[in-house]
Design an enzyme around this catalytic site. Structure first.
Site, PDB file in Angstrom:
ATOM      1  N   TYR A   9      -5.097   1.012   2.619  1.00  0.00           N
ATOM      2  CA  TYR A   9      -3.826   1.082   3.341  1.00  0.00           C
ATOM      3  C   TYR A   9      -3.633   2.427   4.030  1.00  0.00           C
ATOM      4  CZ  TYR A   9      -2.917  -3.240   0.930  1.00  0.00           C
ATOM      5  OH  TYR A   9      -3.019  -4.539   0.479  1.00  0.00           O
ATOM      6  N   HIS A  20      -3.124  -2.124  -8.828  1.00  0.00           N
ATOM      7  CA  HIS A  20      -4.558  -1.904  -8.654  1.00  0.00           C
ATOM      8  C   HIS A  20      -5.095  -1.043  -9.793  1.00  0.00           C
ATOM      9  CE1 HIS A  20      -4.306  -2.546  -4.000  1.00  0.00           C
ATOM     10  NE2 HIS A  20      -4.451  -3.676  -4.660  1.00  0.00           N
ATOM     11  N   ARG A  44       2.075  -9.000   0.824  1.00  0.00           N
ATOM     12  CA  ARG A  44       1.611  -7.900  -0.036  1.00  0.00           C
ATOM     13  C   ARG A  44       1.053  -6.766   0.823  1.00  0.00           C
ATOM     14  NH1 ARG A  44      -0.110  -6.991  -5.407  1.00  0.00           N
ATOM     15  NH2 ARG A  44      -2.197  -6.125  -5.689  1.00  0.00           N
ATOM     16  N   HIS A  69      -0.622 -13.520   1.054  1.00  0.00           N
ATOM     17  CA  HIS A  69      -1.084 -12.151   0.824  1.00  0.00           C
ATOM     18  C   HIS A  69      -0.666 -11.207   1.948  1.00  0.00           C
ATOM     19  CE1 HIS A  69      -3.371 -10.473  -2.480  1.00  0.00           C
ATOM     20  NE2 HIS A  69      -3.950  -9.619  -1.658  1.00  0.00           N
ATOM     21  N   ARG A  79       1.258 -10.801  -5.834  1.00  0.00           N
ATOM     22  CA  ARG A  79       0.243 -11.793  -5.510  1.00  0.00           C
ATOM     23  C   ARG A  79       0.863 -13.184  -5.642  1.00  0.00           C
ATOM     24  NH1 ARG A  79      -2.285  -8.131  -9.137  1.00  0.00           N
ATOM     25  NH2 ARG A  79      -4.013  -6.936  -8.207  1.00  0.00           N
ATOM     26  N   LYS A 104      -3.653  -9.448 -12.700  1.00  0.00           N
ATOM     27  CA  LYS A 104      -5.036  -9.779 -13.007  1.00  0.00           C
ATOM     28  C   LYS A 104      -5.427  -9.246 -14.379  1.00  0.00           C
ATOM     29  CE  LYS A 104      -6.983 -10.218  -8.371  1.00  0.00           C
ATOM     30  NZ  LYS A 104      -8.010  -9.713  -7.420  1.00  0.00           N
TER      31      LYS A 104
END
Length: 316
Positions: free
Chosen positions: A288, A279, A256, A253, A163, A187
């Site tokens: 994806y 994630h 990514r 992004h 990110r 995150k």
């Protein structure tokens, strides 16, 4: 700056009353304890400013007075005002997070958003660059120190699926170039070790050779020598894309998305892609698989004898 019909968050929180003060405490906790990026915090702040403004217009003096019916009216009004389904989902998520904080702190007996459902948003597949487009984008001359930095940034974004905030926060001590690893703080303050490909390692080695690469130093620096800002990363990527003749919209992004799509296309290993991207929920990664299916469908249409459209010559 707030758009028409929105209240500026800074104006909303100028008065730290019984409604605004807990929000500010919550936002500070997200920043300090959970390590949220400035970009993410700005989104939470805008969403919760909407909520505070609504509560004030209703004459509420404290959050305990907000009931589920009022909350339902707030969400419906924001949707009618033109907020997209995706934005309404984010707004409701922000409010739920704040109400969870109030429940833990004893400021609420029950969440007024517990039974609310946001409108369903159409599933939008992320855009990607194909391998040839990515190669063309990354194949630019490094004539200046800024070029060397930009090459290293772009190679690492694509190699490791970082990110933008993760990239900006990197220190040289996070990199193990000989082992081909980088430790990333994602995150919620979660750390993960991510592989770094050979092209990215070469670009980072060239950047390190320019000097000032002690463990505490930022890997990517701005004009004043501190860590590069997220906005500048976006501008540099856009400038490189224009220079390289990429006619798609190129933004941080996108690297990514492209990394995840290409790894999944080659390996078929969804769990590995989940770990690579950091994630928490594999459902986030599953988008994806839709991209991979689109690629398969195109190959099938081009290759299968019963799928190809016949040319006019074949039609006779």
């Amino acid at each position: 700056m707030a758009t028409a019909g929105e209240r500026d968050p800074d104006d909303t929180f100028a008065v730290a009353d019984a409604l605004a003060a807990p929000v500010l405490t919550y936002l500070d906790g997200l920043r300090v304890e959970r390590g949220y990026s400035p970009h993410t915090l700005a989104g939470y702040r805008r969403d919760l400013a909407r909520l505070v403004g609504f509560a004030r217009r209703r004459g509420l003096a404290q959050w305990r007075a907000l009931d589920p019916e009022q909350m339902r009216g707030f969400i419906a009004a924001e949707h009618r005002r033109g907020l997209s389904a995706t934005s309404v989902q984010r707004l409701l998520s922000s409010c739920r997070g704040f109400f969870g904080h109030l429940l833990r702190e004893g400021g609420l007996a029950a969440s007024p958003a517990a039974d609310l459902r946001a409108p369903r948003a159409p599933r939008k597949l992320p855009q990607v660059l194909d391998a040839d487009e990515m190669s063309r984008l990354l194949d630019f001359p490094t004539l200046t120190p800024e070029d060397v930095r930009d090459r290293a940034m772009l190679e690492l974004l694509y190699s490791s699926g970082l990110r933008r905030a993760e990239l900006c926060g990197l220190r040289w001590g996070d990199l193990q170039l000989e082992e081909g690893l980088v430790r990333v703080r994602g995150k919620g303050g979660r750390s993960r070790d991510v592989p770094v490909g050979s092209k990215a390692r070469e670009a980072l080695s060239a950047l390190r050779a320019l000097g000032a690469a002690t463990p505490a130093q930022p890997v990517f620096k701005g004009a004043r020598g501190g860590a590069i800002g997220e906005a500048l990363v976006g501008r540099r990527i856009k400038a490189v894309a224009q220079r390289q003749g990429i006619d798609k919209r190129v933004y941080p992004h996108l690297f990514r998305h492209s990394c995840a799509s290409h790894v999944l296309e080659s390996s078929g290993d969804l769990r590995a892609v989940q770990e690579l991207l950091g994630h928490a929920d594999i459902a986030t990664t599953q988008i994806y698989t839709h991209l991979d299916f689109q690629h398969l469908a195109r190959v099938y249409d081009d290759a299968h004898p019963r799928a190809r459209r016949r040319s006019r010559s074949e039609d006779g």
